[in-house]
Motif scaffolding. Structure first.
Motif, PDB file in Angstrom:
ATOM      1  N   ALA A  77      45.496  15.012  39.438  1.00 33.17           N
ATOM      2  CA  ALA A  77      44.025  14.791  39.642  1.00 33.17           C
ATOM      3  C   ALA A  77      42.964  15.210  38.562  1.00 33.17           C
ATOM      4  CB  ALA A  77      43.649  15.624  40.910  1.00 33.17           C
ATOM      5  N   GLU A  78      43.431  16.284  37.789  1.00 34.38           N
ATOM      6  CA  GLU A  78      42.588  16.370  36.659  1.00 34.38           C
ATOM      7  C   GLU A  78      42.762  15.350  35.560  1.00 34.38           C
ATOM      8  OE1 GLU A  78      40.229  19.038  33.915  1.00 34.38           O
ATOM      9  OE2 GLU A  78      40.708  18.707  36.112  1.00 34.38           O
ATOM     10  N   TYR A  79      44.063  14.722  35.307  1.00 34.75           N
ATOM     11  CA  TYR A  79      44.095  13.625  34.583  1.00 34.75           C
ATOM     12  C   TYR A  79      43.129  12.208  35.122  1.00 34.75           C
ATOM     13  CZ  TYR A  79      46.110   9.133  32.971  1.00 34.75           C
ATOM     14  OH  TYR A  79      46.444   7.994  32.336  1.00 34.75           O
ATOM     15  N   MET A  80      42.981  12.164  36.320  1.00 33.78           N
ATOM     16  CA  MET A  80      42.236  11.009  36.794  1.00 33.78           C
ATOM     17  C   MET A  80      40.670  11.612  36.362  1.00 33.78           C
ATOM     18  SD  MET A  80      43.853   9.734  40.099  1.00 33.78           S
ATOM     19  CE  MET A  80      43.604  11.291  41.245  1.00 33.78           C
ATOM     20  N   ARG A  81      40.326  12.647  36.609  1.00 36.52           N
ATOM     21  CA  ARG A  81      38.964  13.160  36.591  1.00 36.52           C
ATOM     22  C   ARG A  81      38.542  12.905  34.894  1.00 36.52           C
ATOM     23  NH1 ARG A  81      36.134  17.045  34.319  1.00 36.52           N
ATOM     24  NH2 ARG A  81      37.771  18.285  33.457  1.00 36.52           N
ATOM     25  N   LEU A  82      39.255  13.459  34.003  1.00 33.09           N
ATOM     26  CA  LEU A  82      39.196  13.369  32.757  1.00 33.09           C
ATOM     27  C   LEU A  82      39.080  11.940  32.407  1.00 33.09           C
ATOM     28  CD1 LEU A  82      41.456  16.191  31.336  1.00 33.09           C
ATOM     29  CD2 LEU A  82      38.979  16.327  31.389  1.00 33.09           C
ATOM     30  N   ASN A  83      39.902  11.082  32.799  1.00 29.84           N
ATOM     31  CA  ASN A  83      39.699   9.616  32.441  1.00 29.84           C
ATOM     32  C   ASN A  83      39.167   8.690  33.429  1.00 29.84           C
ATOM     33  OD1 ASN A  83      41.618   9.688  29.977  1.00 29.84           O
ATOM     34  ND2 ASN A  83      42.938  10.772  31.585  1.00 29.84           N
ATOM     35  N   SER A  84      38.072   9.223  34.378  1.00 28.08           N
ATOM     36  CA  SER A  84      37.766   8.632  35.568  1.00 28.08           C
ATOM     37  C   SER A  84      36.725   7.089  34.954  1.00 28.08           C
ATOM     38  CB  SER A  84      36.761   9.310  36.559  1.00 28.08           C
ATOM     39  OG  SER A  84      35.527  10.145  35.441  1.00 28.08           O
ATOM     40  N   ASP A  85      36.370   7.231  33.696  1.00 24.88           N
ATOM     41  CA  ASP A  85      35.478   5.933  33.218  1.00 24.88           C
ATOM     42  C   ASP A  85      36.433   5.208  32.718  1.00 24.88           C
ATOM     43  OD1 ASP A  85      33.287   6.966  34.636  1.00 24.88           O
ATOM     44  OD2 ASP A  85      32.635   8.382  32.976  1.00 24.88           O
ATOM     45  N   SER A  86      37.708   5.173  32.627  1.00 28.21           N
ATOM     46  CA  SER A  86      38.515   4.345  31.453  1.00 28.21           C
ATOM     47  C   SER A  86      39.094   3.376  32.350  1.00 28.21           C
ATOM     48  CB  SER A  86      39.270   5.266  30.673  1.00 28.21           C
ATOM     49  OG  SER A  86      40.554   5.757  31.654  1.00 28.21           O
ATOM     50  N   ALA A  87      40.037   2.382  31.590  1.00 27.53           N
ATOM     51  CA  ALA A  87      40.488   1.404  32.177  1.00 27.53           C
ATOM     52  C   ALA A  87      41.771   2.041  32.828  1.00 27.53           C
ATOM     53  CB  ALA A  87      40.834   0.133  31.101  1.00 27.53           C
ATOM     54  N   ALA A  88      42.102   3.135  32.362  1.00 26.14           N
ATOM     55  CA  ALA A  88      43.175   3.841  33.055  1.00 26.14           C
ATOM     56  C   ALA A  88      43.242   3.942  34.354  1.00 26.14           C
ATOM     57  CB  ALA A  88      43.794   4.946  32.282  1.00 26.14           C
ATOM     58  N   MET A  89      42.090   4.051  34.748  1.00 27.50           N
ATOM     59  CA  MET A  89      41.820   4.338  36.387  1.00 27.50           C
ATOM     60  C   MET A  89      41.790   2.733  37.079  1.00 27.50           C
ATOM     61  SD  MET A  89      42.070   7.423  37.079  1.00 27.50           S
ATOM     62  CE  MET A  89      43.163   7.578  35.669  1.00 27.50           C
ATOM     63  N   ALA A  90      41.708   1.697  36.434  1.00 27.19           N
ATOM     64  CA  ALA A  90      41.583   0.453  37.234  1.00 27.19           C
ATOM     65  C   ALA A  90      42.740   0.224  37.946  1.00 27.19           C
ATOM     66  CB  ALA A  90      41.271  -0.697  36.045  1.00 27.19           C
ATOM     67  N   ASN A 100      48.870   9.336  25.853  1.00 26.63           N
ATOM     68  CA  ASN A 100      47.917   9.391  24.946  1.00 26.63           C
ATOM     69  C   ASN A 100      46.629   9.734  25.170  1.00 26.63           C
ATOM     70  OD1 ASN A 100      48.007   6.893  25.747  1.00 26.63           O
ATOM     71  ND2 ASN A 100      46.443   6.295  24.003  1.00 26.63           N
ATOM     72  N   LEU A 101      46.478   9.912  26.750  1.00 27.61           N
ATOM     73  CA  LEU A 101      45.087  10.326  27.154  1.00 27.61           C
ATOM     74  C   LEU A 101      44.821  11.654  27.471  1.00 27.61           C
ATOM     75  CD1 LEU A 101      44.319   6.964  29.338  1.00 27.61           C
ATOM     76  CD2 LEU A 101      43.780   7.562  27.262  1.00 27.61           C
ATOM     77  N   PRO A 102      43.726  12.061  27.644  1.00 24.82           N
ATOM     78  CA  PRO A 102      43.371  13.638  27.996  1.00 24.82           C
ATOM     79  C   PRO A 102      44.066  13.737  29.141  1.00 24.82           C
ATOM     80  CG  PRO A 102      41.388  12.458  27.089  1.00 24.82           C
ATOM     81  CD  PRO A 102      42.471  11.369  27.308  1.00 24.82           C
ATOM     82  N   GLY A 103      44.642  15.039  29.351  1.00 25.94           N
ATOM     83  CA  GLY A 103      45.179  15.427  30.645  1.00 25.94           C
ATOM     84  C   GLY A 103      46.467  15.289  30.878  1.00 25.94           C
ATOM     85  N   ALA A 104      47.346  14.117  30.133  1.00 25.04           N
ATOM     86  CA  ALA A 104      48.219  13.562  30.710  1.00 25.04           C
ATOM     87  C   ALA A 104      49.595  14.823  30.311  1.00 25.04           C
ATOM     88  CB  ALA A 104      48.681  12.311  29.574  1.00 25.04           C
ATOM     89  N   SER A 105      50.433  14.630  31.484  1.00 26.32           N
ATOM     90  CA  SER A 105      51.512  15.425  31.321  1.00 26.32           C
ATOM     91  C   SER A 105      52.690  15.091  32.296  1.00 26.32           C
ATOM     92  CB  SER A 105      51.177  17.120  32.090  1.00 26.32           C
ATOM     93  OG  SER A 105      50.848  16.700  33.320  1.00 26.32           O
TER      94      SER A 105
END
Length: 400
Positions: A77-90, A100-105
């Motif tokens: 959920a934190e990963y989704m928050r940190l990348n909420s405006d990116s194509a990673a959430m599309a 390579n994205l913030p919060g990934a683990s």
């Protein structure tokens, strides 16, 4: 302006409700919880109890709340928050973390691959209700073999949450007597009237529709020759979209689910009867059941506290029209009602497609200053707006 739901894929050994009984904690997850986690645990336990209530309604056992899985889901959920405006959430991308994205683990990625996800939800229990109002997200919650869940969330700037609910099935569980699982349950009352929001969307053209009716068979059994009938309390046929293993509504797997999605929202305080005929592993089977929809809650649109309590609850809102007209997209229209200066929300807005606006006359001046009633389900948007989507002209009435 509708929030998106993301659907979980079925993977091997990971799938994807009565009194609030004692909480069943899986031995794998037993840990001493310190005071700093008390608030988080309260949220997670409320979600677990709501999941259990839905399962109890169809005769299924409660699930265990797993601390380790919940930790993984908080990470995702934190990963989704940190990348909420990116194509990673599309689309379905949010289920697959990009290293390579913030919060990934690695732990967060484990949750993302096996969870229901919700963007910008006002409350996690609202998320569970939202998942249950769909086709693909409901399935894992009502799977007889479901054993453990994880619950995670991360708060966005507008006060809403990114939410994740992860599912783990028991291995070798003897639950054959529990299949098939029909929902709404037989003789259930207070059933919602509208379909939720889902990606992929099984409703053609992503139109608003009625609350989905499903019957789940084991995910890899052979289900063929499905025929179904839905009638109202007067015996009149109700039109619906059928999605079954032979005729899936989208490219996403059906996994043993037969679904009837009414083409229009169901009527409040009405009884419906369902019949589904199918061939299950070569043997003809018939299931019949009925349910009754919820009574709409009367709400004064000028009472901000009452409006708050009505979020995601089927209601009839009454208020004076302050503004209205076509939206910038040209495909929809709006009417602002009720609040002029709210403490919590900027405005309460009725949203409708262009065709409904045309049926209502297509002129805002015919509504300005008039008192209207609208039947719908208020939704919180961006933490600051209350949207009430309608799909038929009959949902809106001038009363004064």
């Amino acid at each position: 302006m509708l929030r998106s739901l993301l659907v979980v894929a079925l993977v091997s050994c990971v799938a994807i409700t009565a009194a609030d009984g004692a909480v069943s904690i899986d031995p794998y997850a037993e840990q001493k919880v310190d005071s700093r986690r008390a608030a988080n645990d309260a949220v997670e336990l409320r979600v677990k109890r709501l999941v259990d209530r839905y399962r109890t309604a169809v005769g299924l056992p409660p699930v265990a709340l797993d601390v380790k899985l919940s930790k993984d889901c908080r990470a995702h959920a934190e990963y989704m928050r940190l990348n909420s405006d990116s194509a990673a959430m599309a689309g379905l991308n949010a289920h697959h973390e990009r290293p390579n994205l913030p919060g990934a683990s690695a732990d967060g990625a484990t949750c993302g691959e096996a969870a229901d996800l919700f963007f910008g939800v006002s409350d996690l229990e609202v998320a569970v209700d939202g998942w249950m109002a769909t086709l693909y997200h409901r399935r894992p919650i009502l799977t007889p073999t479901l054993e453990r869940i994880g619950v995670g969330y991360s708060r966005l700037r507008d006060g809403s949450y990114m939410a994740a609910l992860m599912f783990v099935d028991a291995k070798g569980a003897g639950v054959s007597a529990k299949w098939p699982v029909a929902y709404p349950a037989d003789d259930q009352r207070g059933v919602p009237i509208e379909f939720g929001s889902e990606v992929p969307n099984p409703v053609p053209s992503a139109a608003r529709a009625g609350y989905p009716i499903t019957i789940q068979f084991p995910p890899f059994d052979k289900i063929t020759g499905v025929r179904a009938k839905l009638v109202d309390e007067r015996g009149r046929d109700v039109e619906y979209y059928l999605s079954d293993p032979e005729h899936p509504a989208s490219s996403f797997g059906q996994y043993g689910v037969v679904s009837l999605i009414p083409k229009l929202p169901l009527r409040p305080e009405s009884r419906y009867e369902v019949r589904v005929d199918a061939t299950w592993n070569g043997k003809a089977t018939t299931r019949r059941w009925s349910f009754t929809t919820v009574a709409l809650r009367p709400v004064d649109a000028n009472d901000e506290d009452a409006v708050t309590r009505a979020i995601n609850v089927a209601s009839t809102l009454r208020g004076t029209v302050l503004n209205g007209g076509m939206m910038e997209d040209g495909d929809s229209a709006f009417l602002q009602i009720g609040l002029r200066t709210g403490r919590r929300y900027k405005m309460v807005v009725i949203l409708m497609p262009r065709r409904v606006w045309s049926e209502l006359g297509g002129r805002s001046d015919s509504f300005l200053g008039r008192t209207v009633e609208v039947d719908g389900t208020p939704q919180l948007f961006q933490g600051a707006y209350i949207d009430i989507p309608i799909t038929v002209a009959g949902q809106l009435r001038i009363v004064q």
